[in-house]
Design a protein around this motif. Structure first.
Motif, PDB file in Angstrom:
ATOM      1  N   LEU A  46     -30.363  -0.191  21.313  1.00  0.00           N
ATOM      2  CA  LEU A  46     -28.997   0.352  21.299  1.00  0.00           C
ATOM      3  C   LEU A  46     -28.104  -0.442  20.358  1.00  0.00           C
ATOM      4  CD1 LEU A  46     -28.434   1.143  25.096  1.00  0.00           C
ATOM      5  CD2 LEU A  46     -28.618   2.802  23.234  1.00  0.00           C
ATOM      6  N   ALA A  47     -28.232  -1.784  20.424  1.00  0.00           N
ATOM      7  CA  ALA A  47     -27.417  -2.627  19.538  1.00  0.00           C
ATOM      8  C   ALA A  47     -27.754  -2.356  18.073  1.00  0.00           C
ATOM      9  CB  ALA A  47     -27.647  -4.092  19.869  1.00  0.00           C
ATOM     10  N   LYS A  48     -29.054  -2.202  17.795  1.00  0.00           N
ATOM     11  CA  LYS A  48     -29.469  -1.907  16.431  1.00  0.00           C
ATOM     12  C   LYS A  48     -28.956  -0.550  15.979  1.00  0.00           C
ATOM     13  CE  LYS A  48     -33.563  -1.719  13.498  1.00  0.00           C
ATOM     14  NZ  LYS A  48     -35.026  -1.800  13.448  1.00  0.00           N
ATOM     15  N   PHE A  49     -28.994   0.432  16.915  1.00  0.00           N
ATOM     16  CA  PHE A  49     -28.496   1.774  16.584  1.00  0.00           C
ATOM     17  C   PHE A  49     -26.996   1.734  16.292  1.00  0.00           C
ATOM     18  CE2 PHE A  49     -26.472   5.700  18.069  1.00  0.00           C
ATOM     19  CZ  PHE A  49     -27.073   6.618  17.214  1.00  0.00           C
ATOM     20  N   ARG A  50     -26.252   0.987  17.111  1.00  0.00           N
ATOM     21  CA  ARG A  50     -24.807   0.906  16.897  1.00  0.00           C
ATOM     22  C   ARG A  50     -24.488   0.229  15.555  1.00  0.00           C
ATOM     23  NH1 ARG A  50     -23.639  -1.205  23.029  1.00  0.00           N
ATOM     24  NH2 ARG A  50     -23.791   0.834  24.078  1.00  0.00           N
ATOM     25  N   THR A  51     -25.225  -0.831  15.283  1.00  0.00           N
ATOM     26  CA  THR A  51     -24.996  -1.540  14.014  1.00  0.00           C
ATOM     27  C   THR A  51     -25.296  -0.635  12.829  1.00  0.00           C
ATOM     28  OG1 THR A  51     -25.588  -3.633  15.055  1.00  0.00           O
ATOM     29  CG2 THR A  51     -25.644  -3.550  12.653  1.00  0.00           C
ATOM     30  N   GLU A  68     -25.281  -9.304  10.320  1.00  0.00           N
ATOM     31  CA  GLU A  68     -26.657  -8.855  10.509  1.00  0.00           C
ATOM     32  C   GLU A  68     -27.657  -9.739   9.760  1.00  0.00           C
ATOM     33  OE1 GLU A  68     -27.401  -6.490  12.596  1.00  0.00           O
ATOM     34  OE2 GLU A  68     -25.250  -6.303  13.006  1.00  0.00           O
ATOM     35  N   SER A  69     -27.163 -10.480   8.793  1.00  0.00           N
ATOM     36  CA  SER A  69     -28.069 -11.273   7.960  1.00  0.00           C
ATOM     37  C   SER A  69     -28.766 -12.360   8.755  1.00  0.00           C
ATOM     38  CB  SER A  69     -27.287 -11.889   6.799  1.00  0.00           C
ATOM     39  OG  SER A  69     -28.126 -12.653   5.996  1.00  0.00           O
TER      40      SER A  69
END
Length: 473
Positions: free
Chosen positions: A5-10, A213-214
């Protein structure tokens, strides 16, 4: 699930940011394009106004040239002063057409131009009449000519006034159009500055998101790189172990072949000796004039000799031989071997490419035996490329701290996996007249030198033979 979910939001935020940035930049680009178009349009109108003013001035100058020519002629009676007058007639026609074309969209200027044309036509009629009167009166100025000249002056004043009106009108248009150009230029600058500000804002937002994100990405990349390195190391170790296993199996197989060859030689040669003795005894006891019996005796003797010869060849190909070691250069050995096969190479029209390294250490070998091994491989390569266009034999050498390597490759017919697996087996051959012991003998020579031989081949793609020998000392 939370990580997904966090990856999708980002990803959603990043995609949304890119879309917004793209739309803003696209809008800015379209506005800039429109402003540039309008700016060019207004600039062209300004240039057009300048051209009209200049052309009207040129029209007036041409009329002045005609009037000046008349004055010079009246004063000097020399026709050379009429040259500007006659030239101005054609110039006026050209100027009228140009100004008419340039003001075709301006009804007011067209009406003034029409009036100007009538005035100029009247002026030139006045000049021509003055010339006629001057010539009729025997080149003297009388009252009639003087009156006509004054009349022409009045027309000339009207022409000047009308030209001035046209230029004033164009100057008023020029002022309006110049202001529009300035406004367009200011608007374009505003759009460019706004676009730059938006670009900096978008870049800043993108940088913030990237930095966030880096860190996580770098950690993931480190883990991936570590896993890849570990995997590569394991693959390398496995490949090394596999090669060592193949070498061990090859040596064991060769040793087993040698033992079997010696057993067969021992077990077969004794019966062969008895057979030869029996045949010799029987041959002495039977009638020597019997041709059929003599033919059979000869057949048995020939085949017995052939069997004995095959056993000898097998023993020679698998036995540990005495070697006479000396330090030599592999490059020199290969040159001599290639020279030995020179006739076959030229006969089959094969191109030889030599990639010999200069930084090559000497090896301690039995030169004649090693040349036999190299020659067997080169002959096999030549036969694999027989009747092939563009046949290429490539011989390369390389060296490191512990071993020197020779690679002999061809672009011939190659081999399938089955033939490759049986390549060094005794009596295995694909040649119609081969005995199947050439490569067996080659392997025996290399192994007796504590070297290694490996073959890579694909059906239809050629063959590569790699031979490794220890560096001398």
């Amino acid at each position: 699930m939370k990580q997904r979910l966090a990856k999708f939001r980002t990803n959603y935020r990043m995609i949304t940011g890119y879309i917004i940035a793209f739309l803003l930049l696209l809008t800015s680009y379209l506005l800039t394009l429109y402003s540039n178009k309008e700016l060019l349009k207004q600039t062209e109108l300004v240039s057009h106004t300048h051209r009209v003013i200049a052309d009207v001035e040129n029209l007036l100058s041409a009329v002045k040239d005609g009037e000046t020519g008349l004055r010079g002629y009246l004063n000097s009676k020399d026709t050379i002063f009429l040259t500007p007058f006659y030239k101005s007639i054609s110039q006026i026609d050209i100027m009228f057409k140009r100004v008419k074309t340039e003001t075709i969209d301006n009804k007011r200027q067209q009406e003034k131009l029409k009036s100007l044309k009538e005035l100029i036509s009247g002026k030139y009629n006045n000049i021509k009449l003055s010339l006629d009167i001057f010539q009729v009166n025997n080149y003297t100025i009388d009252a009639v000519l003087l009156a006509n000249i004054y009349s022409g002056k009045t027309v000339m004043d009207s022409i000047r006034q009308l030209v001035l009106n046209m230029q004033d009108y164009e100057n008023s248009l020029l002022e309006i159009r110049s202001k529009k150009v300035q406004r367009r230029y200011a608007a374009l600058n505003s759009i460019v500055i706004t676009s730059l500000i938006l670009a900096f804002i978008v870049a800043a937002l993108g940088l913030i998101t990237f930095v966030k994100e880096s860190k996580a990405r770098k950690e993931a990349d480190k883990k991936i790189v570590s896993y890849q390195q570990d995997l590569k190391q394991r693959i390398t170790q496995l490949d090394h172990a596999n090669k060592e296993l193949q070498e061990v199996r090859r040596e064991e197989k060769f040793a087993a072949t040698g033992r079997i060859a010696r057993i067969i030689a021992h077990e077969v040669r004794n019966p062969l000796t008895n057979i030869d003795l029996a045949v010799s005894q029987i041959k002495e006891e039977v009638n020597k004039d019997n041709e059929d019996m003599n033919f059979l005796f000869d057949m048995v003797t020939r085949n017995s000799t052939r069997i004995n010869q095959l056993i000898t060849e097998l023993l020679n190909a698998t036995r540990v031989t005495d070697l006479s070691f000396k330090k030599v250069s592999l490059n020199q050995l290969l040159e001599e071997t290639i020279d030995t096969a020179k006739d076959r190479i030229e006969l089959n029209k094969i191109e030889v490419r030599k990639n010999f390294t200069k930084a090559l250490s000497d090896v301690s070998v039995d030169a004649e035996k090693i040349k036999i091994a190299f020659l067997n491989i080169i002959i096999n390569a030549i036969e694999a490329m027989k009747d092939k266009e563009g046949a290429m034999l490539t011989v390369s050498t390389s060296c490191d701290q512990y071993k020197c390597t020779v690679e002999i490759s061809d672009n011939g017919i190659g081999m399938d996996a089955t033939s490759l697996g049986k390549l060094f087996d005794a009596y295995y051959t694909t040649k119609p007249k081969g005995n199947g012991l050439g490569l067996t003998n080659t392997q025996n020579i290399i192994l007796n030198h504590q070297g290694n031989i490996d073959v890579e081949s694909k059906d239809g793609e050629g063959t590569r033979v790699i031979i490794s020998l220890k560096v001398a000392g």
